[in-house]
Write an enzyme that holds these catalytic residues in place. Structure first.
Site, short mmCIF file in Angstrom:
data_model
loop_
_atom_site.label_atom_id
_atom_site.label_comp_id
_atom_site.label_asym_id
_atom_site.label_seq_id
_atom_site.Cartn_x
_atom_site.Cartn_y
_atom_site.Cartn_z
N HIS A 54 -40.01 2.18 -15.72
CA HIS A 54 -38.69 1.59 -15.95
C HIS A 54 -38.52 0.39 -15.02
O HIS A 54 -39.16 0.33 -13.96
CB HIS A 54 -37.60 2.61 -15.65
CG HIS A 54 -37.53 3.74 -16.62
ND1 HIS A 54 -36.45 4.59 -16.67
CD2 HIS A 54 -38.41 4.18 -17.56
CE1 HIS A 54 -36.65 5.50 -17.61
NE2 HIS A 54 -37.84 5.27 -18.16
N GLU A 56 -36.25 -0.44 -12.93
CA GLU A 56 -35.86 -0.08 -11.56
C GLU A 56 -37.04 0.43 -10.76
O GLU A 56 -37.24 0.07 -9.59
CB GLU A 56 -34.78 1.01 -11.55
CG GLU A 56 -33.53 0.68 -12.32
CD GLU A 56 -33.56 1.22 -13.75
OE1 GLU A 56 -34.54 0.96 -14.48
OE2 GLU A 56 -32.60 1.89 -14.14
N CYS A 84 -31.22 5.85 -15.23
CA CYS A 84 -31.39 7.23 -15.68
C CYS A 84 -31.52 8.13 -14.44
O CYS A 84 -31.61 7.64 -13.32
CB CYS A 84 -32.65 7.32 -16.55
SG CYS A 84 -34.20 7.16 -15.62
N CYS A 87 -34.55 7.26 -12.17
CA CYS A 87 -34.38 6.03 -11.41
C CYS A 87 -33.31 6.20 -10.33
O CYS A 87 -33.45 5.68 -9.23
CB CYS A 87 -34.04 4.87 -12.34
SG CYS A 87 -35.43 4.41 -13.40
#
Length: 156
Positions: A54, A56, A84, A87
């Site tokens: 992801h 992040e 999410c 993260c």
């Protein structure tokens, strides 16, 4: 007193680049207390065949590598979509000082909806949280991306 400067436009550029690669358009930027961009990334889960890639996570990894440390105390994270739970946990572990995000994620969010990772007593560090930065543009990128995928019969 210093004046606030948003780095959300850099995160949005990363999100647009992710969409151009066929990735879900999410971008992230980590900024040092000095205002210098330390790392920036867009989603690369498909490209790297890595469900943890992801924006992040990639930005946190990049910043830690660039600085040679596992904690980003005092650093800011700008991301186009609410992180999410995975993260959010990484943000806590990295000791990010401030989290700025654009669009809320009612389906998979881990900050203001869903798991609310930072609200759990097991969470060791809670950043300052600022939501709604460039929310309209962030949400539009996601909406357009998924509408295009549905229209072409592709998977997202």
């Amino acid at each position: 007193m210093s004046r606030f400067r948003s780095y959300m436009q850099v995160a949005l550029a990363e999100a647009r680049a992710a969409a151009a690669r066929g990735e879900v358009p999410v971008g992230a930027v980590i900024v040092a207390p000095s205002g210098r961009i330390v790392a920036q990334a867009g989603n690369r889960t498909r490209e790297l065949t890595d469900p943890t890639a992801h924006a992040e996570m990639l930005a946190i990894r990049g910043a830690c590598a660039a600085l040679g440390q596992e904690r980003l105390t005092g650093h800011d994270l700008y991301v186009t979509l609410e992180p999410c739970p995975m993260c959010a946990a990484a943000i806590s572990a990295a000791r990010i000082g401030r989290l700025y995000f654009g669009a809320a994620d009612p389906k998979s969010g881990g900050v203001t909806v869903g798991a609310r990772v930072f609200a759990h007593p097991q969470c060791h560090h809670v950043p300052e949280i600022y939501d709604g930065l460039a929310e309209t543009e962030s949400a539009r990128l996601l909406r357009d991306f998924f509408a295009g995928r549905r229209g072409s019969g592709g998977q997202a």
